[in-house]
Design a protein around this motif. Sequence first.
Motif, PDB file in Angstrom:
ATOM      1  N   TRP A 133     -26.440  43.875  43.317  1.00  0.00           N
ATOM      2  CA  TRP A 133     -26.029  45.226  42.919  1.00  0.00           C
ATOM      3  C   TRP A 133     -26.347  46.239  44.017  1.00  0.00           C
ATOM      4  CZ3 TRP A 133     -29.579  49.274  41.606  1.00  0.00           C
ATOM      5  CH2 TRP A 133     -28.949  50.447  41.162  1.00  0.00           C
ATOM      6  N   TRP A 134     -27.480  46.042  44.705  1.00  0.00           N
ATOM      7  CA  TRP A 134     -27.836  46.936  45.814  1.00  0.00           C
ATOM      8  C   TRP A 134     -26.844  46.782  46.965  1.00  0.00           C
ATOM      9  CZ3 TRP A 134     -29.932  45.533  50.762  1.00  0.00           C
ATOM     10  CH2 TRP A 134     -30.335  46.625  51.533  1.00  0.00           C
ATOM     11  N   PRO A 167     -22.911  48.387  45.112  1.00  0.00           N
ATOM     12  CA  PRO A 167     -23.360  49.242  44.002  1.00  0.00           C
ATOM     13  C   PRO A 167     -22.379  49.370  42.841  1.00  0.00           C
ATOM     14  CG  PRO A 167     -23.852  50.269  46.120  1.00  0.00           C
ATOM     15  CD  PRO A 167     -23.004  49.080  46.407  1.00  0.00           C
TER      16      PRO A 167
END
Length: 710
Positions: A509-510, A513
């Motif tokens: 997710w990082w 995003p």
Amino acid sequence: MKTFQPADHLHSRTFIGLLVAQFFAAFNDQAIHAAAMFFAINTGVLSEARAITLMPLLFYVPWAVFPTVAGYLADRFSKQYALILWKIVEVAITLLALYGFWLGRNGDPTTGSVIVLACVFLMGMHSAFFVPAKYGVMPEILTPRMLSRGNGILESLSFIAIIAGTVFGGVLSSAFRGQEYVIGIILVVLAVVGAVASLLIERMPAANPTRSFPPYVYQPLYENVKMLLTSRPLLFTVVGLAFFTFLVAYMRQVVYMHGQSQLPRWSEAYTSYIVGVVALGIGIGSPLVGHLSGGKVEIGLVTIGAVGMMIATSTAALALFNVPLLVVCIAFIGFFTGFYLVPLYSMLQHRAPKQSKGDAVATSNFLNIAGAIAASVIFYTLTQTAYRSGFTPALPAEPPVEGVLEELEYHDGHPSRAVVGQTTYQADEKGPKAFVYLTVSADVKQGDTVIARSYVREEEGERGRAKVTKIRLQHPEEREEPFYDQARLPALLFLGAGGLTFVILGVLWWLLPDLFRRTWYWATLRVRLETAGLLRLPGHGPVVIASNAVAPDQRARVESGLDRVTYFLDPGNDLEAAIRRGKQLLSSGEVVAASDTSLLAALMPDAETLPVREHEFERMGVRGSYVVGGSLLAAGSASSCAVKRHRANRWSMKRAGIKIRLPVHIGEAPPASPNPVSSSCTFGIILLILKFHPTRGRSRDLGKSVLQKA
């Protein structure tokens, strides 16, 4: 001469030949792996512990040694050559294994075992060269629309072959003990069938025929790692795939430990059957993912796969002593693994540079080794922490017995009877009220002076409480290592797998995003989404997307089609604020999208611009959307460039039967006066057709519909 073209279906002879060839390659890889381990144990050349440790090293070391050479060969020559060549080499390796099996049972067990173990290394080398060509060829034999479906089938068959090879390697070792040459004959026959199937693969052009061999062998590896780490989409992919390798290695150790802690403990064959259920799940999940992806690489499914894996591993921790429920959980782990794995491999194949797809896969395999090593390190750390903290208490020790090892017998690779001085130790693993497990340290052989250490306690088994005695024979100078009660530890390790999956989902997710938003779009957008030309979007750096998408659902489709996070900007009543926001994002290397021509005119001088058009269609009652990328424009492109390129390519468009009306503007209404951005965007939309080959009816219709809509 007929030019090779990617197929828009899954029944081409090349794809079928690849599926059959890789199935038997994966099967033989694992079958030799398992058969060689049991052969070395049964002939007494290696102890059980040493054999289990040595096998992964023999198989995976070539993956770390040869990635540069494997990538070079896969890209320098037609991948057809690599695939056929290594299938022929596989036949030679299995013939050598057949000779080793025969020699080991006909006078020279040590040399025979060494030859068979060498074949494990050679099959690892075979895999290190075959896999980059196998995955690298997929975008060359299938269109982007079919890539996810093809990968779903490929992954499904690969894992079925891996699990089947592992299971049958153990089963055949037990069935033909003393006649292992029969195993060699079976492997040779399967290798020949795979080699014949590889002849169905048609010749495709080399990806980079002018590439020269690097003067420094590992320099391309460094450059490829740097390339993978600087491209956000590729970094997302290699991190996800490395974690998958980690999880496979980690879960295999956890299931094996759980099997060893049972009363009675699971045999290798039974453990293999339990692990083999993963293949059932992957066999169902992977093709389903290909179907659900539609006509694009659907990254949003990775979230579903990771969340499903977390739930399944956590549930398995609670169901360890209910074998039927545990099997169901393991099947679901495999099922959701397909959701996680197929989009990642498809993205790696799709996004990697055309001239170096083999290099990218080989480098990814090299990084996957780090995942496998990390699995061993974390597994060891967690188990040692459990031992030291008292979570898994040490078993009570009996007084040791020292003497000469007079007799030592084995059954199915396990110590079954030992005589130390005047004391006889007889293994009894069937119970049901008393179990005796006998373990022999490495290098201990008949005639040595040994110490027998016994540990006794009562445990809860399948038929109530039972007395468990664990005996270890070791040299007197060896440090005492107690046995531990590991009944509760596998549950902790399963929960650890769920927690680590949660962590890696956070890392993904990082890196991307909008990952969760993509999952939401996939679940809520009720149209079939197909894409083309979006690989023109650079993997890193600032980019402006000039798009006709105005409505929220249109923009959602564009965001889903692109493999980088895209920020749509609307000027609203404050154009200056939107411009400031856009310039701020571009300065951070992000992708900014807009439809307003004034906003685009202010942003285009700061970054390259990619025109992207969204167009809805309906075919056979199915609503769909094409998201099509045009030509990438340099920052601040001028209108004269558009006119010049349009005139130069007029003949190609006329031949394709495309009628283009000028001017074509981005946005709901043309600007009041001509400006560089409208001409540049026109240029990008016009050149959409240049990626469509005139003779391909489907792409030609797509180009017509997109441009006539304008």
